[in-house]
Design a protein around this motif. Structure first.
Motif, PDB file in Angstrom:
ATOM      1  N   ALA A 254      26.534  44.443  43.127  1.00 54.93           N
ATOM      2  CA  ALA A 254      26.014  44.893  41.992  1.00 54.93           C
ATOM      3  C   ALA A 254      26.698  44.373  40.849  1.00 54.93           C
ATOM      4  CB  ALA A 254      25.130  46.089  41.881  1.00 54.93           C
ATOM      5  N   GLY A 255      27.984  44.114  40.786  1.00 53.62           N
ATOM      6  CA  GLY A 255      28.758  44.025  39.560  1.00 53.62           C
ATOM      7  C   GLY A 255      29.734  45.353  39.324  1.00 53.62           C
ATOM      8  N   PRO A 256      30.268  45.129  38.363  1.00 52.63           N
ATOM      9  CA  PRO A 256      31.506  46.393  38.078  1.00 52.63           C
ATOM     10  C   PRO A 256      30.766  47.562  37.661  1.00 52.63           C
ATOM     11  CG  PRO A 256      31.530  44.518  36.382  1.00 52.63           C
ATOM     12  CD  PRO A 256      30.518  43.908  37.478  1.00 52.63           C
ATOM     13  N   LEU A 257      31.624  48.752  37.692  1.00 55.92           N
ATOM     14  CA  LEU A 257      30.930  49.854  37.360  1.00 55.92           C
ATOM     15  C   LEU A 257      31.839  50.064  35.973  1.00 55.92           C
ATOM     16  CD1 LEU A 257      29.278  52.332  37.872  1.00 55.92           C
ATOM     17  CD2 LEU A 257      30.746  53.214  39.512  1.00 55.92           C
ATOM     18  N   THR A 258      31.113  49.566  34.937  1.00 53.37           N
ATOM     19  CA  THR A 258      31.890  49.679  33.632  1.00 53.37           C
ATOM     20  C   THR A 258      31.870  50.868  33.038  1.00 53.37           C
ATOM     21  OG1 THR A 258      29.828  48.597  32.792  1.00 53.37           O
ATOM     22  CG2 THR A 258      31.386  47.108  33.379  1.00 53.37           C
TER      23      THR A 258
ATOM     24  N   GLY B 181      40.408  47.858  47.487  1.00 54.44           N
ATOM     25  CA  GLY B 181      40.593  47.445  46.123  1.00 54.44           C
ATOM     26  C   GLY B 181      39.408  48.245  45.319  1.00 54.44           C
ATOM     27  N   TYR B 182      39.769  48.751  44.185  1.00 50.88           N
ATOM     28  CA  TYR B 182      38.862  49.256  43.404  1.00 50.88           C
ATOM     29  C   TYR B 182      38.792  48.938  42.006  1.00 50.88           C
ATOM     30  CZ  TYR B 182      42.825  52.433  43.007  1.00 50.88           C
ATOM     31  OH  TYR B 182      44.173  52.801  42.595  1.00 50.88           O
ATOM     32  N   ASP B 183      39.251  47.841  41.776  1.00 49.26           N
ATOM     33  CA  ASP B 183      39.493  47.231  40.445  1.00 49.26           C
ATOM     34  C   ASP B 183      38.265  46.889  39.551  1.00 49.26           C
ATOM     35  OD1 ASP B 183      39.754  45.166  42.773  1.00 49.26           O
ATOM     36  OD2 ASP B 183      39.391  43.744  41.267  1.00 49.26           O
ATOM     37  N   ALA B 184      37.184  46.816  40.560  1.00 49.84           N
ATOM     38  CA  ALA B 184      35.841  46.857  39.655  1.00 49.84           C
ATOM     39  C   ALA B 184      35.305  48.024  38.966  1.00 49.84           C
ATOM     40  CB  ALA B 184      34.860  46.249  40.759  1.00 49.84           C
ATOM     41  N   ILE B 185      35.938  49.044  39.150  1.00 48.94           N
ATOM     42  CA  ILE B 185      35.716  50.430  38.753  1.00 48.94           C
ATOM     43  C   ILE B 185      36.522  50.705  37.207  1.00 48.94           C
ATOM     44  CG2 ILE B 185      35.602  52.975  39.125  1.00 48.94           C
ATOM     45  CD1 ILE B 185      35.270  52.260  41.897  1.00 48.94           C
ATOM     46  N   ASP B 186      35.943  51.022  36.135  1.00 47.53           N
ATOM     47  CA  ASP B 186      36.661  51.324  34.995  1.00 47.53           C
ATOM     48  C   ASP B 186      37.227  52.590  35.390  1.00 47.53           C
ATOM     49  OD1 ASP B 186      37.431  52.622  32.803  1.00 47.53           O
ATOM     50  OD2 ASP B 186      36.220  51.283  31.625  1.00 47.53           O
ATOM     51  N   VAL B 187      38.548  52.683  35.842  1.00 51.01           N
ATOM     52  CA  VAL B 187      39.339  54.032  36.543  1.00 51.01           C
ATOM     53  C   VAL B 187      39.734  54.759  35.304  1.00 51.01           C
ATOM     54  CG1 VAL B 187      41.330  54.771  37.674  1.00 51.01           C
ATOM     55  CG2 VAL B 187      40.147  52.711  38.453  1.00 51.01           C
ATOM     56  N   ALA B 188      39.881  54.308  34.227  1.00 52.41           N
ATOM     57  CA  ALA B 188      40.480  55.173  32.889  1.00 52.41           C
ATOM     58  C   ALA B 188      39.333  56.158  32.525  1.00 52.41           C
ATOM     59  CB  ALA B 188      40.913  54.219  32.019  1.00 52.41           C
ATOM     60  N   THR B 189      38.095  55.548  32.520  1.00 52.55           N
ATOM     61  CA  THR B 189      36.833  56.260  32.031  1.00 52.55           C
ATOM     62  C   THR B 189      36.558  57.520  33.188  1.00 52.55           C
ATOM     63  OG1 THR B 189      35.957  54.430  30.892  1.00 52.55           O
ATOM     64  CG2 THR B 189      34.417  56.231  31.705  1.00 52.55           C
ATOM     65  N   CYS B 190      36.661  56.919  34.358  1.00 52.23           N
ATOM     66  CA  CYS B 190      36.652  58.263  35.509  1.00 52.23           C
ATOM     67  C   CYS B 190      37.584  59.184  35.374  1.00 52.23           C
ATOM     68  CB  CYS B 190      36.815  57.450  36.941  1.00 52.23           C
ATOM     69  SG  CYS B 190      35.319  56.197  37.034  1.00 52.23           S
ATOM     70  N   VAL B 191      38.925  58.766  35.302  1.00 53.85           N
ATOM     71  CA  VAL B 191      40.083  59.648  34.916  1.00 53.85           C
ATOM     72  C   VAL B 191      39.631  60.631  34.121  1.00 53.85           C
ATOM     73  CG1 VAL B 191      42.551  60.033  34.662  1.00 53.85           C
ATOM     74  CG2 VAL B 191      41.611  58.322  36.197  1.00 53.85           C
TER      75      VAL B 191
ATOM     76  N   GLY C 223      43.952  44.156  42.458  1.00 52.77           N
ATOM     77  CA  GLY C 223      43.641  43.417  41.266  1.00 52.77           C
ATOM     78  C   GLY C 223      43.756  44.371  40.068  1.00 52.77           C
ATOM     79  N   GLY C 224      43.187  44.345  38.897  1.00 52.26           N
ATOM     80  CA  GLY C 224      43.310  44.907  37.541  1.00 52.26           C
ATOM     81  C   GLY C 224      44.156  44.510  36.520  1.00 52.26           C
ATOM     82  N   PRO C 225      44.166  45.247  35.569  1.00 50.51           N
ATOM     83  CA  PRO C 225      45.084  44.688  34.408  1.00 50.51           C
ATOM     84  C   PRO C 225      46.516  44.654  34.551  1.00 50.51           C
ATOM     85  CG  PRO C 225      43.586  46.729  33.920  1.00 50.51           C
ATOM     86  CD  PRO C 225      43.437  46.536  35.249  1.00 50.51           C
ATOM     87  N   GLU C 226      47.039  45.215  35.621  1.00 54.66           N
ATOM     88  CA  GLU C 226      48.558  45.164  35.832  1.00 54.66           C
ATOM     89  C   GLU C 226      48.962  43.852  36.542  1.00 54.66           C
ATOM     90  OE1 GLU C 226      50.522  48.617  37.242  1.00 54.66           O
ATOM     91  OE2 GLU C 226      49.524  50.070  35.985  1.00 54.66           O
TER      92      GLU C 226
ATOM     93  N   VAL D 220      44.798  36.331  49.317  1.00 53.19           N
ATOM     94  CA  VAL D 220      44.021  37.438  49.714  1.00 53.19           C
ATOM     95  C   VAL D 220      43.839  38.596  49.025  1.00 53.19           C
ATOM     96  CG1 VAL D 220      43.968  36.541  52.258  1.00 53.19           C
ATOM     97  CG2 VAL D 220      45.872  37.887  51.641  1.00 53.19           C
ATOM     98  N   ALA D 221      44.463  38.574  47.820  1.00 54.08           N
ATOM     99  CA  ALA D 221      44.447  39.601  47.039  1.00 54.08           C
ATOM    100  C   ALA D 221      43.181  39.755  46.216  1.00 54.08           C
ATOM    101  CB  ALA D 221      45.614  39.588  46.043  1.00 54.08           C
ATOM    102  N   ARG D 222      42.975  39.036  44.969  1.00 54.44           N
ATOM    103  CA  ARG D 222      41.762  39.085  44.184  1.00 54.44           C
ATOM    104  C   ARG D 222      41.936  37.786  43.322  1.00 54.44           C
ATOM    105  NH1 ARG D 222      39.881  42.430  46.799  1.00 54.44           N
ATOM    106  NH2 ARG D 222      39.301  44.582  46.198  1.00 54.44           N
ATOM    107  N   GLY D 223      40.894  37.183  42.850  1.00 52.60           N
ATOM    108  CA  GLY D 223      41.023  35.759  42.117  1.00 52.60           C
ATOM    109  C   GLY D 223      41.808  36.142  40.797  1.00 52.60           C
ATOM    110  N   SER D 224      41.665  37.396  40.223  1.00 53.81           N
ATOM    111  CA  SER D 224      42.262  37.605  38.994  1.00 53.81           C
ATOM    112  C   SER D 224      43.763  37.447  38.776  1.00 53.81           C
ATOM    113  CB  SER D 224      41.827  39.055  38.429  1.00 53.81           C
ATOM    114  OG  SER D 224      42.131  39.982  39.450  1.00 53.81           O
TER     115      SER D 224
END
Ligand code: NAP
Ligand code: 8YV
Length: 325
Positions: free
Chosen positions: A55-59, A78-88, A207-210, A232-236
């Motif tokens: 369903a796409g990212p949890l922005t 891998g949870y790079d589709a979730i906005d971790v900073a907002t959740c934290v 995946g993710g910004p880092e 086998v990681a992430r396309g990003s």
């Protein structure tokens, strides 16, 4: 008592989906339903979410429409589709599915590596076309005696390295930001140098910004015209336009890819590339492993629902938080 509302961003494997439906009032936010419409309609009542689907990212924008959210259980390590900073920031627990898929993803990686170097899909097409009757079967490159570099040496990277120790290779080396103690494998702190030193480069980092664009054009050029790149990681994680161009021009030898920037609609230029083997993100996709991942999703959700500590919180979220029973 009615079951608590849960917003689900994907279908779990069959047994896990039955368990989900048994313990929660599940609101489906994936095709054919429109996730944003579902979030807008019932989001305010949901304390629970299941993510990791199609369903796409949890922005941050979607999270803002889920004001009561307490926990997101991610189907996948891998949870790079979730906005971790907002959740934290909001104290929302995130759980993932580590370890239960390591062997499967490592097996897929080895299969993809051999399929790419020994060109098994091409040879399958060759025999099905009837070409064998008139043409000698083509020879391929070999994995025997080669040097392999692994980028990422966590749970899955180590499972890949264990498998590679059974192959006849010149060397296995790896790159991470911090060396792993007691591994007995050479650590190379410079990624471009590792790419220059090896014949095969396998990427298995989050995946993710880092890690966005970690595999640069320079890394791929260092791997070179006979080099084999396995992602086998992430396309990003890779500069995909550079990857495409270098494969097209022969400046990179070959690639085996399970992941793409734009899934499930990868750049169509990949379809024309003969020296690449493409998989539709199936690293963990067996019935058995997907059910194990699903079971862990359920265990985490039920732990939170019952006020017990979750089993596998991601490192960014406080390990000690427990749900309100
Ligand atoms: P993990 O145990 O957390 O290991 C991650 C590894 O990546 C660590 O060795 C880490 O070392 C390294 N790393 C992280 N950032 C890095 C950076 N910027 N540069 C270099 N190395 C870096 O994770 P895992 O369980 O092995 O899973 C890894 C990833 O595989 C997942 O997050 C997911 O994206 C992917 N995956 C894909 C599939 C598939 O179907 N294709 C299936 C499962 C998982 P340092 O922190 O020391 O750098
Ligand atoms: C799954 C994965 O395909 O665990 C991961 O990080 O990439 C795969 O196991 C994916 O998470 C399912 O949505």
């Amino acid at each position: 008592m009615t079951n608590p509302a849960l917003i689900s961003f994907g279908l779990l494997p069959p047994q896990a989906e039955v368990a989900l439906q048994t313990h929660f009032t599940v609101h489906r936010a994936y095709a054919p339903d429109n996730p944003d419409e579902v979030i807008a309609r019932i989001g305010a009542s949901c304390r629970f979410a299941m993510a990791g689907g199609a369903a796409g990212p949890l922005t941050a924008a979607r999270l803002a429409l889920l004001p009561a959210l307490e926990i997101v259980a991610n189907f996948g390590v891998g949870y790079d589709a979730i906005d971790v900073a907002t959740c934290v920031d909001r104290g929302i627990m995130i759980t993932n599915t580590p370890s239960v898929l390591d062997d499967e993803v490592a097996d897929t990686t080895i299969g993809l590596l051999l399929a790419t170097i020994r060109r098994f899909p091409m040879l399958d097409r060759f025999i099905r076309s009837g070409a064998w009757a008139n043409t000698k079967a083509p020879w391929t490159a070999t994995l025997v005696g080669k040097r392999v570099g692994i980028v990422g040496m966590g749970r899955i990277g180590q499972a890949i390295a264990r498998r590679l120790s059974g192959f006849t290779l010149a060397e296995v080396a790896y790159h991470t930001r911090r060396p792993v103690a007691g591994l007995g494998i050479r650590h190379q702190p410079d990624l471009v140098s590792l790419a220059r030193e090896v014949d095969v480069l396998i990427v298995i980092v989050p995946g993710g910004p880092e890690t966005n664009g970690l595999i640069t054009r320079e890394v791929l050029e260092a791997l070179g015209p006979t080099g084999c790149f396995i992602n086998v990681a992430r396309g990003s994680v890779v500069d995909e336009p550079a990857l495409l161009e270098l494969l097209q021009t022969g400046k990179l030898g070959m690639a085996g890819l399970d992941v793409f920037l734009n899934e499930p609609r990868p750049d169509p230029r990949f379809f024309e590339i003969e020296n690449a083997v493409l998989l539709p993100h199936v690293g963990s996709a067996t019935h058995e492993t997907r059910e194990r991942m699903g079971a862990l999703v359920i265990e985490n959700l039920l732990a939170w629902k019952d006020g017990r500590p979750v089993l596998t919180p991601v490192p960014e979220t406080p390990q000690s938080s427990i749900g309100a029973a």
